[in-house]
Design a protein around this motif. Structure first.
Motif, PDB file in Angstrom:
ATOM      1  N   LEU A  96      41.367  32.960  27.040  1.00  0.00           N
ATOM      2  CA  LEU A  96      39.979  32.896  27.477  1.00  0.00           C
ATOM      3  C   LEU A  96      39.120  32.454  26.289  1.00  0.00           C
ATOM      4  O   LEU A  96      38.544  33.270  25.581  1.00  0.00           O
ATOM      5  N   MET A  97      39.042  31.150  26.090  1.00  0.00           N
ATOM      6  CA  MET A  97      38.274  30.630  24.968  1.00  0.00           C
ATOM      7  C   MET A  97      36.791  30.949  25.125  1.00  0.00           C
ATOM      8  O   MET A  97      36.277  30.993  26.237  1.00  0.00           O
ATOM      9  N   SER A  98      36.116  31.143  23.985  1.00  0.00           N
ATOM     10  CA  SER A  98      34.702  31.520  24.035  1.00  0.00           C
ATOM     11  C   SER A  98      33.807  30.687  23.130  1.00  0.00           C
ATOM     12  O   SER A  98      32.602  30.615  23.378  1.00  0.00           O
ATOM     13  N   SER A  99      34.344  30.059  22.091  1.00  0.00           N
ATOM     14  CA  SER A  99      33.487  29.259  21.223  1.00  0.00           C
ATOM     15  C   SER A  99      34.350  28.354  20.346  1.00  0.00           C
ATOM     16  O   SER A  99      35.579  28.468  20.316  1.00  0.00           O
ATOM     17  N   VAL A 100      33.657  27.460  19.616  1.00  0.00           N
ATOM     18  CA  VAL A 100      34.334  26.547  18.699  1.00  0.00           C
ATOM     19  C   VAL A 100      33.386  26.249  17.550  1.00  0.00           C
ATOM     20  O   VAL A 100      32.158  26.232  17.717  1.00  0.00           O
ATOM     21  N   ALA A 101      33.944  26.053  16.352  1.00  0.00           N
ATOM     22  CA  ALA A 101      33.164  25.667  15.181  1.00  0.00           C
ATOM     23  C   ALA A 101      34.035  24.788  14.303  1.00  0.00           C
ATOM     24  O   ALA A 101      35.276  24.861  14.360  1.00  0.00           O
ATOM     25  N   GLY A 121      30.511  33.637  20.010  1.00  0.00           N
ATOM     26  CA  GLY A 121      29.954  32.565  19.203  1.00  0.00           C
ATOM     27  C   GLY A 121      30.382  32.598  17.747  1.00  0.00           C
ATOM     28  O   GLY A 121      30.603  33.665  17.170  1.00  0.00           O
ATOM     29  N   MET A 122      30.478  31.401  17.151  1.00  0.00           N
ATOM     30  CA  MET A 122      30.840  31.269  15.743  1.00  0.00           C
ATOM     31  C   MET A 122      29.954  30.220  15.085  1.00  0.00           C
ATOM     32  O   MET A 122      29.550  29.249  15.727  1.00  0.00           O
ATOM     33  N   LEU A 142      32.228  32.120   7.651  1.00  0.00           N
ATOM     34  CA  LEU A 142      32.131  32.039   9.107  1.00  0.00           C
ATOM     35  C   LEU A 142      31.554  33.325   9.688  1.00  0.00           C
ATOM     36  O   LEU A 142      32.081  34.417   9.459  1.00  0.00           O
ATOM     37  N   TYR A 143      30.453  33.193  10.451  1.00  0.00           N
ATOM     38  CA  TYR A 143      29.899  34.304  11.215  1.00  0.00           C
ATOM     39  C   TYR A 143      30.525  34.287  12.612  1.00  0.00           C
ATOM     40  O   TYR A 143      30.582  33.246  13.259  1.00  0.00           O
ATOM     41  N   VAL A 144      30.975  35.446  13.066  1.00  0.00           N
ATOM     42  CA  VAL A 144      31.577  35.577  14.393  1.00  0.00           C
ATOM     43  C   VAL A 144      30.846  36.684  15.155  1.00  0.00           C
ATOM     44  O   VAL A 144      30.725  37.813  14.662  1.00  0.00           O
ATOM     45  N   VAL A 145      30.369  36.357  16.348  1.00  0.00           N
ATOM     46  CA  VAL A 145      29.754  37.365  17.206  1.00  0.00           C
ATOM     47  C   VAL A 145      30.859  38.214  17.821  1.00  0.00           C
ATOM     48  O   VAL A 145      31.735  37.697  18.519  1.00  0.00           O
ATOM     49  N   PRO A 155      25.838  40.518  22.693  1.00  0.00           N
ATOM     50  CA  PRO A 155      25.421  39.231  22.139  1.00  0.00           C
ATOM     51  C   PRO A 155      26.481  38.178  22.415  1.00  0.00           C
ATOM     52  O   PRO A 155      27.662  38.501  22.616  1.00  0.00           O
ATOM     53  N   TRP A 156      26.070  36.912  22.410  1.00  0.00           N
ATOM     54  CA  TRP A 156      27.036  35.841  22.700  1.00  0.00           C
ATOM     55  C   TRP A 156      26.971  34.692  21.700  1.00  0.00           C
ATOM     56  O   TRP A 156      27.849  34.504  20.889  1.00  0.00           O
ATOM     57  N   GLY A 157      25.913  33.895  21.734  1.00  0.00           N
ATOM     58  CA  GLY A 157      25.838  32.712  20.880  1.00  0.00           C
ATOM     59  C   GLY A 157      25.249  32.994  19.512  1.00  0.00           C
ATOM     60  O   GLY A 157      24.574  33.999  19.289  1.00  0.00           O
ATOM     61  N   ILE A 158      25.498  32.057  18.584  1.00  0.00           N
ATOM     62  CA  ILE A 158      25.008  32.216  17.220  1.00  0.00           C
ATOM     63  C   ILE A 158      24.863  30.838  16.586  1.00  0.00           C
ATOM     64  O   ILE A 158      25.577  29.898  16.943  1.00  0.00           O
TER      65      ILE A 158
END
Length: 339
Positions: free
Chosen positions: A83-88, A133-134, A142-145, A178-181
């Motif tokens: 279940l992917m949630s973000s990419v950076a 979010g990352m 790297l910040y990770v929510v 929280p979700w995005g960043i």
């Protein structure tokens, strides 16, 4: 003698084009959840999919709809996702993908070859419960929510834990799912505090600076993702209202868009080949005049050009604003205009 500071330049949005096509695999998207830009303008778009392990991939393309392939598959092994949630992406072009279910971050080279991964479930330092979010800062950290732990964690690019901030609640500096960043050009950290219906701003060390709920016309509802430009304007994926909202550096409402999508080149090529579907589409009412009772989600489900579940926002190297339109399996791209 005092020196006055000029206010930030005003900003407006102009729709540019759409990227996307619903597919099970290959060239297209299936419930895209985020987007990041890597080297040479390449975009990386993880697809959350509708379930059953079909369509789990990271699509590689660019803003001109050039397709470069895809990587990843459903599973729990190296280089796989549930279940992917973000990419950076980092300064070397490496691609980092978070997995909400597996509670880990996987790292790939620019062509999608798996390199390594890190993370484990839990609530301790460095552990995660629903990473979403990352964002990288200017020093490569790297910040990770950490969604269900209601905090943001900071790691080195190799996954070494550096610190965390936030806790559950609705007060200043507290979070509720929280979700995005994103990290602004000035280095501050902005977090989409989803269930608290606001954006919060922090220093790089995690000290609370301000909160923005978008009063009045710009009132936010379940913000999911955001980007901040060089002047401090915030571009928010206002998921609960199915729109993109622009707030000024102080949080005042500037403008918004419900979406203006047109056919993407991929979709047009599909219709050129599938004549019967093209004919059926030509007869369809893509914007029916119905009584939606003020329900933007219901209206978005019927009106094709509108956002339906916007989840992430990304400013690319050319200054274009890319909005991840999840339920429509596409990106809507906007130009930002200055007076």
């Amino acid at each position: 003698m005092t020196t006055s500071v000029a206010p930030p330049r005003a900003v407006s949005l102009s729709y540019s084009h759409t990227i996307g096509l619903l597919v099970m695999s290959g060239r297209g998207f299936q419930y895209p959840i985020a987007a990041a830009e890597g080297r040479d303008g390449r975009l990386y778009v993880p697809n959350r999919t509708s379930g059953y392990g079909v369509g789990v991939q990271v699509t590689m393309c660019d803003t001109d709809s050039e397709y470069y392939g895809a990587f990843g598959s459903n599973g729990q092994g190296d280089g796989q996702f549930t279940l992917m949630s973000s990419v950076a992406t980092d300064s070397e072009g490496l691609v980092y993908v978070s997995d909400d279910y597996l509670c880990r971050v996987s790292v790939f080279d620019p062509d999608g070859r798996f390199l390594h991964g890190w993370g484990e479930p839990g609530a301790g330092p460095g552990q995660m419960d629903g990473p979403s979010g990352m964002a990288f800062d200017g020093t490569g950290n790297l910040y990770v929510v950490d969604q269900r732990n209601n905090r943001v964690q900071k790691f080195t690019k190799d996954g070494a834990f550096l610190g965390a901030f936030g806790s559950a609640g609705s007060g200043a500096g507290e979070f509720n799912l929280p979700w995005g960043i994103c990290v602004s050009p000035g280095g501050d950290v902005y977090v989409a505090d989803w269930r608290n219906d606001r954006v919060q701003r922090f220093t790089p060390g995690g000290e609370h600076v301000a909160g923005y709920a978008g009063e009045g016309e710009g009132r936010l509802s379940r913000p999911a993702g955001l980007a901040v430009d060089e002047d401090g304007y915030m571009y928010v994926a206002d998921w609960g209202n199915d729109r993109l909202v622009v707030l000024d550096p102080g949080g005042a409402y500037v403008t918004s868009s419900r979406g203006e999508a047109t056919l993407s080149p991929w979709a047009q090529e599909f219709l050129d080949v599938n004549v019967e579907e093209a004919e059926a589409r030509a007869l369809a009412d893509l914007a029916p005049d119905l009584d939606y009772g003020g329900d933007t989600n219901e209206e978005s489900s019927y009106v094709e050009k509108y956002f339906w579940g916007p989840v992430a926002v990304m400013l690319d190297g050319a200054g274009k604003l890319n909005v991840v339109d999840c339920n429509r399996h596409r990106l809507q791209v906007f130009d930002r205009r200055r007076p």
